[in-house]
Write an enzyme that holds these catalytic residues in place. Structure first.
Site, PDB file in Angstrom:
ATOM      1  N   ASP A 192     -11.874  10.742   9.944  1.00  0.00           N
ATOM      2  CA  ASP A 192     -10.611  11.396  10.247  1.00  0.00           C
ATOM      3  C   ASP A 192     -10.509  12.754   9.560  1.00  0.00           C
ATOM      4  O   ASP A 192     -11.243  13.046   8.609  1.00  0.00           O
ATOM      5  CB  ASP A 192      -9.437  10.520   9.789  1.00  0.00           C
ATOM      6  N   LEU A 193      -9.541  13.540  10.002  1.00  0.00           N
ATOM      7  CA  LEU A 193      -9.326  14.879   9.462  1.00  0.00           C
ATOM      8  C   LEU A 193      -9.262  14.872   7.936  1.00  0.00           C
ATOM      9  O   LEU A 193      -9.907  15.682   7.271  1.00  0.00           O
ATOM     10  CB  LEU A 193      -8.026  15.458  10.034  1.00  0.00           C
TER      11      LEU A 193
END
Length: 307
Positions: free
Chosen positions: A173-174
């Site tokens: 994820d980011l």
């Protein structure tokens, strides 16, 4: 989402621990069960001469990445060449971007012996090179994507320019950092992502809230969150300071935002998440932004063990 690395005290890999002045206890690193955990060693990326795929035992007859068949589907050949994943190649074909000897292809079921005459957007597609695997320490704040319509930075904006064309094995994820494996081989990517291979991933999460080791041990039987069933998770409370704790979690599914969702389900707020291991490959001493190539022998042994 899923250590085996040599841990430093505190927050995670290296420096951040110094900022809050708290140290995590030293623990013996986990080791992968199928290949040496020394595969991801800190080093500059060394790119050798271009090697044809036939060189590699990864493509030996009957092996997982066998390239000796007379004809194969074009989507598989293009994935092997590192153009994109099979699914993405199929989308390219559906969009009319792939041609053979100047003729637009209409089906990914087209059988070919090689990629002679195949083009994407008018550009020739090269033959597959030997399969390679790289360990990348992804910093927080980067998308695991080729591009973002919103203009946010991606891993490809920060990767060293001397890398070959690579694809991520799974995603982070980011705001998740740590070990992200990259490969130039679409079939290797697919093999390592298949749920049936059961490859372990290990994460360390810093979370705020109240939790006991007994509650974490209940995750060994899996858990359902908002209608989604998550499988076996081996979770251990590493250390606690007040209501802040570090938790290590090892799992094999790696569903979207799995670690965050499970910990939030237990009433915890995740402030930092680091992947430290994917199969036998570990983050080792890699600093954020560093890339190191997995040794050929370690990769070949790993693929052979996967069968």
């Amino acid at each position: 989402m899923n250590d085996g690395r040599k841990r430093n005290s505190g927050d995670g890999p290296r420096g951040p621990a110094k900022r809050d002045g708290k140290d995590a206890p030293r623990r013996s690193p986990k080791r992968g069960t199928k290949a040496s955990g020394k595969a991801a060693q800190k080093a500059a990326v060394q790119l050798g001469p271009r090697e044809k795929a036939e060189w590699s035992p990864l493509g030996g007859a009957g092996g997982p990445l066998d390239k000796t068949k007379d004809e194969q589907r074009i989507a598989k050949l293009m994935a092997r060449a590192g153009v994109a994943s099979r699914r993405e190649v199929e989308r390219m074909i559906a969009d009319g971007r792939v041609a053979l000897n100047g003729q637009i292809l209409e089906t990914p079921a087209t059988l070919l012996k090689n990629l002679d005459g195949v083009t994407v957007d008018g550009k020739p597609v090269g033959e597959p090179e030997v399969a390679r695997l790289f360990a990348y320490h992804k910093p927080s704040g980067l998308l695991t994507a080729a591009r973002d319509p919103g203009g946010r930075p991606t891993i490809y904006d920060r990767l060293p320019p001397n890398l070959p064309r690579v694809m991520p094995v799974g995603r982070l994820d980011l705001n998740t950092e740590g070990l992200l494996l990259l490969t130039n081989d679409g079939e290797l990517k697919r093999l390592m992502e298949l749920p049936k291979t059961g490859i372990e991933r290990t994460y360390r999460a810093r979370a705020f809230g109240d939790i006991s080791q007994e509650q974490l041990e209940d995750l060994i039987d899996g858990v359902e969150v908002d209608g989604m069933r998550y499988g076996k998770i081996d979770a251990n409370l590493e250390r606690r300071t007040g209501r802040n704790q570090w938790i290590e979690m090892t799992l094999t599914e790696g569903k979207n935002r799995e670690v965050r969702k499970v910990l939030e389900h237990l009433g915890l707020q995740v402030s930092r998440l680091i992947r430290t291991r994917y199969g036998p490959f570990t983050i080792g001493d890699l600093q954020p932004g560093d890339v190191s190539e997995i040794k050929r022998g370690d990769l070949e042994r790993f693929v052979k063990e996967l069968g």
